[in-house]
Each structure stands twice: as C-alpha cells, then as structure tokens.
Scaffold this active site. Sequence first.
Site, PDB file in Angstrom:
ATOM      1  N   ASN A 241       0.689  -1.207  -0.004  1.00 34.88           N
ATOM      2  CA  ASN A 241      -0.138   0.092   0.016  1.00 34.88           C
ATOM      3  C   ASN A 241       0.715   1.358  -0.040  1.00 34.88           C
ATOM      4  O   ASN A 241       1.692   1.374   0.649  1.00 34.88           O
ATOM      5  CB  ASN A 241      -0.904   0.179   1.205  1.00 34.88           C
ATOM      6  CG  ASN A 241      -2.268  -0.438   0.849  1.00 34.88           C
ATOM      7  OD1 ASN A 241      -2.631  -0.317  -0.029  1.00 34.88           O
ATOM      8  ND2 ASN A 241      -2.878  -1.005   1.818  1.00 34.88           N
ATOM      9  N   CYS A 242       0.485   2.294  -0.631  1.00 32.80           N
ATOM     10  CA  CYS A 242       1.009   3.400  -0.694  1.00 32.80           C
ATOM     11  C   CYS A 242      -0.198   4.603  -0.393  1.00 32.80           C
ATOM     12  O   CYS A 242      -0.191   5.651  -1.045  1.00 32.80           O
ATOM     13  CB  CYS A 242       1.512   3.870  -1.835  1.00 32.80           C
ATOM     14  SG  CYS A 242       2.911   2.540  -2.305  1.00 32.80           S
ATOM     15  N   VAL A 243      -1.232   4.119   0.424  1.00 35.45           N
ATOM     16  CA  VAL A 243      -2.234   5.259   0.665  1.00 35.45           C
ATOM     17  C   VAL A 243      -1.892   5.771   2.020  1.00 35.45           C
ATOM     18  O   VAL A 243      -0.820   5.763   2.587  1.00 35.45           O
ATOM     19  CB  VAL A 243      -3.604   4.512   0.984  1.00 35.45           C
ATOM     20  CG1 VAL A 243      -4.245   4.086  -0.520  1.00 35.45           C
ATOM     21  CG2 VAL A 243      -3.207   3.318   1.850  1.00 35.45           C
TER      22      VAL A 243
END
Lengths: 428, 348
Positions: A241-243
């Site tokens: 994830n890169c949120v």
Amino acid sequence: MKLELHRVKVKKWAFGSATGFANATVTVNKEELTALLLQDERLAGIELHLAHPGDSIRILPVKDAIEPRCKLEGAGEVFPGYIGDVDTVGEGKTLVLDGAAILTTGRLVAPQEGIVDMKGPGADYTPFSQTANLVVYITPREGVVLHELENACRMVGLKTAHYVASSCKSAKADKVDSYDFPPLAEAMQAHPKLPKVAYVYMLQSQGLLHDTWVYGVDAKQILPTLISPTEIMDGAIISGNCVSACDKNNTYVHLNNPIIESLYKRHGKDINFVGTIITNENVTLADKKRSSSYAIKLAKMLGVEGLVISEEGFGNPDADLIMNCWKAERSGIKTVLITDEFAGRDGASQSLADSCPEGNACVTAGNANMLITLPPMDITIGDLPTAEVLAGGFFGSMNKDGSMDVEIQAILSATNELGFTRNGARTE
Amino acid sequence: MSYRVLHYINQFFAGIGGEEKADISPEIRDGLVGPGQALNPALNGEAEIIKTFICGDNYFANNIDAVCAQVVALVKEAKIDALIAGPAFNAGRYGTACGAVCAAVAKECNIPVITALYPENPGVDLYRKLIPIVESSDSARGMGKAVPAMASVILKFLKKEELCKSDHSCLMEKGIRINMFYDENGAERAVAMLVKKLKGEEFTTEYKMPVFDRVEPRPAVKDMSKATIAIVTSGGIVPKGNPDHIAASSAQNYGEYDFANVKDLLQNEYITAHGGYDQTYANEDPDRVLPVDVLRDIEKEGKIGKLHNKFYTTVGNGTAVANALAFGKEIGQKLRDANVQAVILTST
C-alpha cells in the site's frame, strides 16, 4: 491448525560483525544484509539506520513496517508467495522478534507515505515509536517505474525481516503463545451456549499502488474467502500500500491483527470465534456489490450471529464497509464496525463518505484531519522535502524552526482501523 | 458581589404582543421581564439579571448585524458578565435571534452565553457549533425544565467550574469531533461492543452515522449542440508546479484555470496534485483524468456548443465534506454566472 508463536523480546538493535541475538539485542551485519538486498537490480543503494524509543529521530516517508519472523517448525516459510513458497502456512512454530520492527523508507512513491517520530507529541500517535526499529533507506535505480519500485521496496522489507529472524533461530523464547484454529466441524460443536462470531477483514484493493497481497495474489482478484488466523500470523497477508499512512494496514499490523487477538481473548468465554473472512475494497460498483454479498454469504454459511468488520483506508472503501454492514444486519447478523474519520481539521464535517442506519455500533480510530505540530528532531532519516506533498502534509507544513504542522493522517498507523491503538474520538 | 447577567427575549415573551408586534425595534429595560421572573431565582443569588434586551422577531431578522452590535455594545457598557437568551423553544425566528446574539457576544466580548432551543429549531443547526445550547421542549410548557438547566450551565461557566453529567445531558452536542485516547485499543472496544450487542445489553456507538444530503439529478440538457459545457474535477489536475498549492490530501482550496487555447493536456504542462492514487498514468496523459482532448474534438464536431474556457479542480482525497460543499457552492455560482448549461464532473 495449531501455531505456536515463540516470542523473543527485543529491546535494541546494534551493528556488528555477525547477525544474531544476545541480551535482548539483535546485532546486524550491515555488509551482509546490504549485499543481500542489493541483489535486486532495481535498487541503486541501501542504507541501514537504527531508531529506538526516545531517540530524537524522525523517519519519513515510511512505506511499510514489518515484524521479523521466520518458521522454526512446520510447513513452508513466512510471507508465502514472497519469501516462502505459495503452499499453506499457519502450523508449527514461528519465531517472532517481539518489540522489533523493520521500517522501509526512501524517496519512492511519495506523496502517500508516513511519519514516525521516536519522541515528542507525534510519538503518541504511532505504535512504531515504541518498537526498536531497523530502518532501511532505499535508493532506486533511475527509470524503474513506480509499481516496480513498490514491489522492490516491499521485497526489501520482507527479505530483511526474514533474514534477521532466521539469524536468531537459536534465541530462547521469552514467551510462547499457542493459537489453535480447529476444523469447522469441531468449531461449530464447541461452546454451544455461546454466540458464534466471525471477523470480516477488509483488505485495501483500490489499486494502483493500493494493493494487498494474499499468498502472492492481488486481493482485488479474489472472491471473499476464509482464512485461518494462524496463516495471517505467518504473513499470508502482505501490504503493498501507498495510501495515507494513518489508516493503511502495514504488514506489521496484519501479522499482529489486534481484532483476531481480542476475539481469541473472548473465545470460549463470551463468544465462539469460528471464522475470519477476507474481502476486498475494489473501486467498481459491481465489485463492491459482489464482494459484500459474497462475504456476508460466507458469514451466513458459518451461521454466525455477530461480526466485527474492519475497514482499511477511507472515502471510497466507506461504501464497502457500509454494504457489508447493512447486508449482514438485514440477514440478522449483528455487526460492529471499525473505521476512522475525516471530519475536517475543525472536526465539524461528517466523518464518513457513506452511511446506513444499521451501522449503529461503530468504533472509531479518530479524526485523521486533526492538526498536530511536530517539533524538530535532531536526526531525520529519509527525505524531509516530501513532507509538503505527503497525504496529511500541505504546502507550508515546514516551519522555519524545523517543526512541521501536519494532519495526523500523515503519521503511520495514527488512526489504524484494525483498532491497533487507543486513539479514538468523541462528539462535543 | 453577584455576576451581572443580560437577558435577551422577543416581543412575545416580553408581553408586548404576538405576530402583529414582531416589527418592534429594540428596547432595553432594567431588571426582569417575562421569563426573567423564573430565571433570576434559578441563579441562586450568585448571578442576577441586570438588564433585559427586547427585540421584535421580524425586526431582528431584517437587522441582524445591527441588533447584534447593539447587544454587544450594551454588554460592554453595562459591564455584563454573561448573556442568557430565550428559551426560544420551537420559535424559528426567535431561536435564530437567540443563537445570533449569543454567537456575537461570545465572539466579541468573550463572556459566557447560553440559550435553550428545541432540537428542530432552525437556530440549532445555525449555531450549535458556536455556542452552548440547552435542549428544550417545543413550547413554553417546557419553561420549568429549561430554566434551571440554563441557570446551572451558565453559573458553572461563570465560576469556571467543570460541567457535571446532568449539565452535559441537557446540552446539545456541538457536533464537533474531538480526538481522545481511550483506555483500551480499538479492537478490544469493538469486541466488547459486539458482546454487548449480542447479549442485547445497552452499548454506545463511538460515532453516530451521518445523514446525507441527496441531490436530485437535473433534467437532461435539451440541445447539447447549443450548450456551454464545463469540466470540473476532484482528480487534482493542475498546471505544472501546482500554482495554487492544492494539498495532496485534505484540500483547503480549489483552482480555476483558463484553458481557452488548450487543445490537449500535455505531459509536463499539466500534472495531478492528488495524493490518493498512483500518479504515473495521470501525469503521463492528464486527459485521462480531465478529458480536454476528446471534449475539444466533440466541440469541433458541433456535438456540444462550446467548452467553457475555465476548468475547476481540487483534490477529493480525504477532503472534509464541509470544504467540498463550500468549493462546490462557489464553483456552481461561477458557472451559473458564466451561463454554463451543464458540467461534466470527473473523479479518479
């Protein structure tokens, strides 16, 4: 499925000539680990740093946190699909370096990544101010596309975690925790007087770069399915994830899912915990409808009376959370939801992007828009200029005295929706 | 010495008259009028109503700023320590007036204020975030309950004492979410709540689900070939360099950009400021988020009359609904002023 977690208590990291464990300290041979990680041709450089609770250190942007684990006994290896083969894990014995974490950082996939302060007011909001951290700073090769970089970075974290744990196999466990997940036929017969309960575990799958991996499979491609909690403890679920950092489930919190822990604690006393259902958070309406219907159908097939449903992320996945909620409630299954809030910096806006009257039992991990001033630290590991473009930062985030004004959204796990922290909110 | 209180009431509760007297201009009387007779004893001698400010409801509605300024001036001049307005129950104009004078005095004079309103009184939604409001019944029959509650709260404010549980229970929530640390982590709280819910025991949700506005879709545009069409996006497409510094998440502003001479959003001329998705493909070709190229094509083909010469853009990622609403209202007004007939909204 029976799994023993052999927990070795770690208080400190050090660098030295041989990687291994002694006196609550994990020593790492820098050259050996660096050489191992640089086998990946997508990487140009690796730097290793140490950060301990109370140090005047700011780490940003942190991409993932991973707990060092490896198998001691039993089939397969941790992190199946990445370190281990894709065969089933979750049985036997697993070594856990308890109190230690690997944090991956570098200028990779900004803007989305997170802040970890090892002291000061920001430290109260991240659980990773309380762990002894080995920080891996990654410099990518020119021209590697973002999603490849994300993969490279993910592998760095997993390889490091496994490498370190594998080098400490001779360490004596301070504590052994046993988890048993019996066959369904037995589980259904057990505790006949207690209500059957399951857990609906929503995995971020909005893609691109909003991905979760299950045995190496992109979660957006799964139908909801059953998984044993012990498989999760062996790393069957990996964050890609890169949120926003506040409410993405990094690999560390997947490994140590506190909802599973709490359900086990009450199992046999107040409830009969019979299943964990993983589902996704895809972006199309058809996917949302299909996955929520299928997940709740599995809950109905298990015959449960109650569900805990945890969200990952915010905004778009609120719609999945709400569908899961009302579909369960209208099937006669009682729900408790765990979410977080984006109520604006003044706390005066509505907190969720979707809503249903059935969602009458909701635990919140807090308002991610809340502003906080993070005082300057002596040492910054990572890439300070990213502060102004990371989610939760803004132009003007950096003050002249070296302090930063950010929303707690920017802090790793500040509003974790697995309920990993004590953070929450109330209405005034 | 007791605290000096100003009481604000309307023409009806002052006994001057009903609707036919709603136009009367402000009048200041010394001492108690109307409900002040009940309110003053409830203040236990610790505070006293020194003056009563009376204003007709219609007069107030037409002169809000002027009357508020008069009340503020009186507070300063008469060395007033606290303002009590109402109770206004379910009287809409009166309730709004009570909320407005309390808000003005709280802001300008920084002294304690209180009013009491029925939950559906329009004054509640207008002022609940700004001032403390005691929940009252819908009519003056509830005077006996509202008065002691108002007195209890205002006395605590004056004495700088903590409000007690019964004070909290009679005050309406401001609706402001405040972060706090609980004793247990969220997972333990969730499982404990589920156990209670399953047993049929009472439980308290930590967040009451919001009720949403629903917007009715507008009727279809009759003749697209004559219509001016605008494009608005929450996908964060901005000129390179993000000149208005729109944040990657939790946007506090929107951008307005003239693109009258732009046929196609080219890589390196436009980028996305959005922090909620992989920017690679949007930056490679910004038309993927804000489809200027195809809109220019259909404009040329005559399928639409004209593409409006400005586009509006913000970032929808983690942006508070109140901000989004404010942006939407302003953008909508600008488009209406520019005689735009329809808008294409793109997200991500």
